[in-house]
Each structure stands twice: as structure tokens, then as C-alpha cells.
Design an enzyme around this catalytic site. Structure first.
Site, PDB file in Angstrom:
ATOM      1  N   GLU A  41       0.826  -1.205   0.000  1.00 28.03           N
ATOM      2  CA  GLU A  41       0.000   0.000   0.000  1.00 28.03           C
ATOM      3  C   GLU A  41       0.869   1.267   0.000  1.00 28.03           C
ATOM      4  O   GLU A  41       1.815   1.383   0.782  1.00 28.03           O
ATOM      5  CB  GLU A  41      -0.895  -0.016   1.239  1.00 28.03           C
ATOM      6  CG  GLU A  41      -1.843   1.159   1.350  1.00 28.03           C
ATOM      7  CD  GLU A  41      -2.647   1.146   2.641  1.00 28.03           C
ATOM      8  OE1 GLU A  41      -3.677   1.828   2.693  1.00 28.03           O
ATOM      9  OE2 GLU A  41      -2.236   0.459   3.605  1.00 28.03           O
ATOM     10  N   LYS A 114     -10.383   2.422  -1.745  1.00 25.44           N
ATOM     11  CA  LYS A 114     -10.497   1.792  -0.430  1.00 25.44           C
ATOM     12  C   LYS A 114     -11.823   2.145   0.237  1.00 25.44           C
ATOM     13  O   LYS A 114     -12.163   3.316   0.399  1.00 25.44           O
ATOM     14  CB  LYS A 114      -9.317   2.243   0.432  1.00 25.44           C
ATOM     15  CG  LYS A 114      -9.175   1.537   1.765  1.00 25.44           C
ATOM     16  CD  LYS A 114      -7.873   1.968   2.429  1.00 25.44           C
ATOM     17  CE  LYS A 114      -7.604   1.270   3.727  1.00 25.44           C
ATOM     18  NZ  LYS A 114      -6.292   1.665   4.306  1.00 25.44           N
ATOM     19  N   CYS A 151      -5.648  -2.826   2.697  1.00 23.37           N
ATOM     20  CA  CYS A 151      -5.313  -2.767   4.116  1.00 23.37           C
ATOM     21  C   CYS A 151      -6.530  -2.961   5.026  1.00 23.37           C
ATOM     22  O   CYS A 151      -6.980  -4.083   5.193  1.00 23.37           O
ATOM     23  CB  CYS A 151      -4.555  -1.479   4.406  1.00 23.37           C
ATOM     24  SG  CYS A 151      -3.595  -1.556   5.947  1.00 23.37           S
TER      25      CYS A 151
END
Length: 286
Positions: A41, A114, A151
Site C-alpha cells: 500500500e 479503499k 489494508c
């Protein structure tokens, strides 16, 4: 047969150096036969989210005219590999923590933004990023249908299940996770791995997670990223794992036809009871 690779590396404020190391890891993985290579990331810079500092918004760029996405598109085409590439995206007045999926011919298949954003000591992401508006996505690549979460997404079974329901054969999670500034005794590494191994086993899909390594210090916190990038098979078993501090890659092979047959035969998708899952759609289970 598809070979996947998970990479990990340390990052500094030498952006060109970070990009060079990322490219070198992709080349190393391709040299070892990898077809899909996962980078961590926000690998172009240190993980800037421990502090709330408006200067970091200058790190974001629009997809059109992006400073390094074309480089990794060309790299994917040259090496014939699929690359999910993490970047800080600006879209007009919105900012996202995003991944562009590059196919093995260098074509850009699309962006995932995300969905789940952490907010706490060391991980002040709601200051920088808008919640993703793409929904959970999968892509048909030269080497199978893949899904990508980012993540904090990896802690949510709904994210993994949504991608599996759309036919993902392998899930990929670029990551930046390490020490918890509020509690020096808290080590989430094994918990982090077990949760994702559970996603792989529950959905009978392969899974690849790439984390960063090294110590990064800001005005708000000193973060020690614990690496341990890994690859799990469709039962959740750990196939390959990096250590806590070494830069490099790990690779593993997946027979996608065999995994699809096993997934169909196991019955977990056949026996789902969607009529009973209404409580999942509310915050209180009602």
C-alpha cells in the site's frame, strides 16, 4: 497454473528510489516466474497517515497524467505480468486511497478505491481519504479473475465475500500495518494474518497480502512496520511468508481450475441463506 508473488520493502521520502525498488521487486518476481505481483500500500512514499498534515495532500494525483502509473503499465506489458498498483488518488476535490489494476498487456483495467478507512493513533486515514465509491470490484486478467482490497478492508469478511461472490479466484491486499502507538505491547501481526487466512478458507480462494517493513517517524508517531507478507491457499493454510524486516518477494502457485472445482464441491456457496442475512445490512443487526 498461476504463480503469484507478495513483495515487501521499506520506504523513504526518496520517491524515485522507492519506485526503483518497487520495479526491481517486480522484475525479480517475474524472473522467478510470477504472473501476478502485488506491491504494498502507498509504496511511493512513507505511510504519511500517522500525522494530520495538509502538506501531504500534495502527494495525490489525478489518474490522467499520473507521474508513475504509466511506468508500471509499461513494466506490466514488458514483463507480461498483472500488477495491482497502489496510489494516492485525487479526483477533483475528492481524495482516495486507490489501486489501479494493470493487466499483463499493460492495459489499465480499472480503479478500486479503499472502502473502509481506519481512524486512530498511527492510522489517521479519514483526514486524507474519502470513503471509496467504487464498491468491491473484481477484474478478469490474463491470469484469472482477481479481487483487490486495501489494508483495513482486509479485516472485513463482507469485503472478501463480496469479491468471492463476483467470482474472484484470488484476493489481493496491499497493506501498511505495524506498531500501535497507543500500546507498545500490542502486536497485531498474527491476528492480522489469521483474519485473512479465514477469508481464504471461508471463500475457498487464494490470498496474497503485501505489507511494508522498516521504521518510519513523523511528528505524531514512530511506526515499526512488521512485514510478514504472505500467501495463503484456498483452505487458509500459509503457503509462503516473508520475515519481519527483509526486503524481497515470496511466490506460490495456484491451480485455478482445481480450486474452482474444490470451491464448487465444498458447497459453501450452494448452501448460503441470503434470506436470513438481513441483519448484515444494518449497523445494529436489526
Amino acid at each position: 497454473m498461476v504463480r503469484v508473488a507478495a513483495s515487501q520493502m521499506a520506504c523513504s521520502w526518496d520517491v524515485d528510489g522507492n519506485l526503483d525498488r518497487a520495479e526491481a521487486l517486480v522484475r525479480k518476481a517475474a524472473g522467478e516466474g510470477a504472473n501476478i505481483v502485488l506491491l504494498q500500500e502507498l509504496f511511493a512514499t512513507p505511510y504519511f497517515c500517522p500525522e494530520q498534515d495538509s502538506k501531504h495532500f500534495l502527494l495525490a494525483h489525478e489518474v490522467e497524467g499520473h507521474p508513475f502509473l504509466p511506468r508500471f503499465s509499461s513494466l506490466a506489458k514488458e514483463l507480461g505480468v498483472v500488477l495491482p498498483v497502489s496510489f494516492f488518488e485525487r479526483s477533483n476535490n475528492a481524495y482516495f486511497n486507490s489501486v489501479m489494476v494493470m493487466d499483463a498487456d499493460g492495459s489499465a483495467l480499472g480503479v478500486y478505491r479503499k472502502s473502509h478507512l481506519p481512524q486512530g493513533p498511527g492510522y489517521e486515514e479519514k483526514f486524507y481519504f474519502n470513503p471509496g465509491d467504487t464498491g468491491f470490484r473484481v477484474w478478469d486478467t490474463a491470469f484469472g479473475r482477481i479481487g483487490v482490497g486495501i489494508c483495513w478492508d482486509q479485516w472485513f469478511p463482507e469485503c472478501a465475500r463480496a469479491m468471492a461472490l463476483q467470482g474472484a479466484d484470488i484476493l489481493f491486499y496491499p497493506t501498511a500495518i505495524g506498531s500501535e502507538p497507543q500500546d507498545a505491547n500490542l502486536d497485531s501481526r498474527e491476528h492480522w494474518q489469521r483474519v485473512m487466512q479465514g477469508h481464504a478458507g471461508a471463500n475457498l480462494v487464494g490470498l496474497v497480502a503485501s505489507n511494508r517493513i522498516g521504521v518510519e517517524e513523523s511528528s505524531a508517531a514512530k511506526m515499526n512496520f512488521y512485514g510478514h507478507s504472505f500467501i495463503a491457499d484456498e483452505t487458509g493454510a500459509m503457503l509462503k511468508e516473508s520475515d519481519a524486516s527483509g526486503e524481497g518477494i515470496v511466490c506460490a502457485d495456484f491451480d485455478l481450475d482445481a480450486i474452482r472445482l474444490r470451491r464448487s464441491s465444498w458447497g459453501v456457496f450452494r448452501d448460503r441463506r441470503t434470506d436470513l442475512y438481513g441483519p448484515l445490512c444494518g449497523l445494529t443487526g436489526k
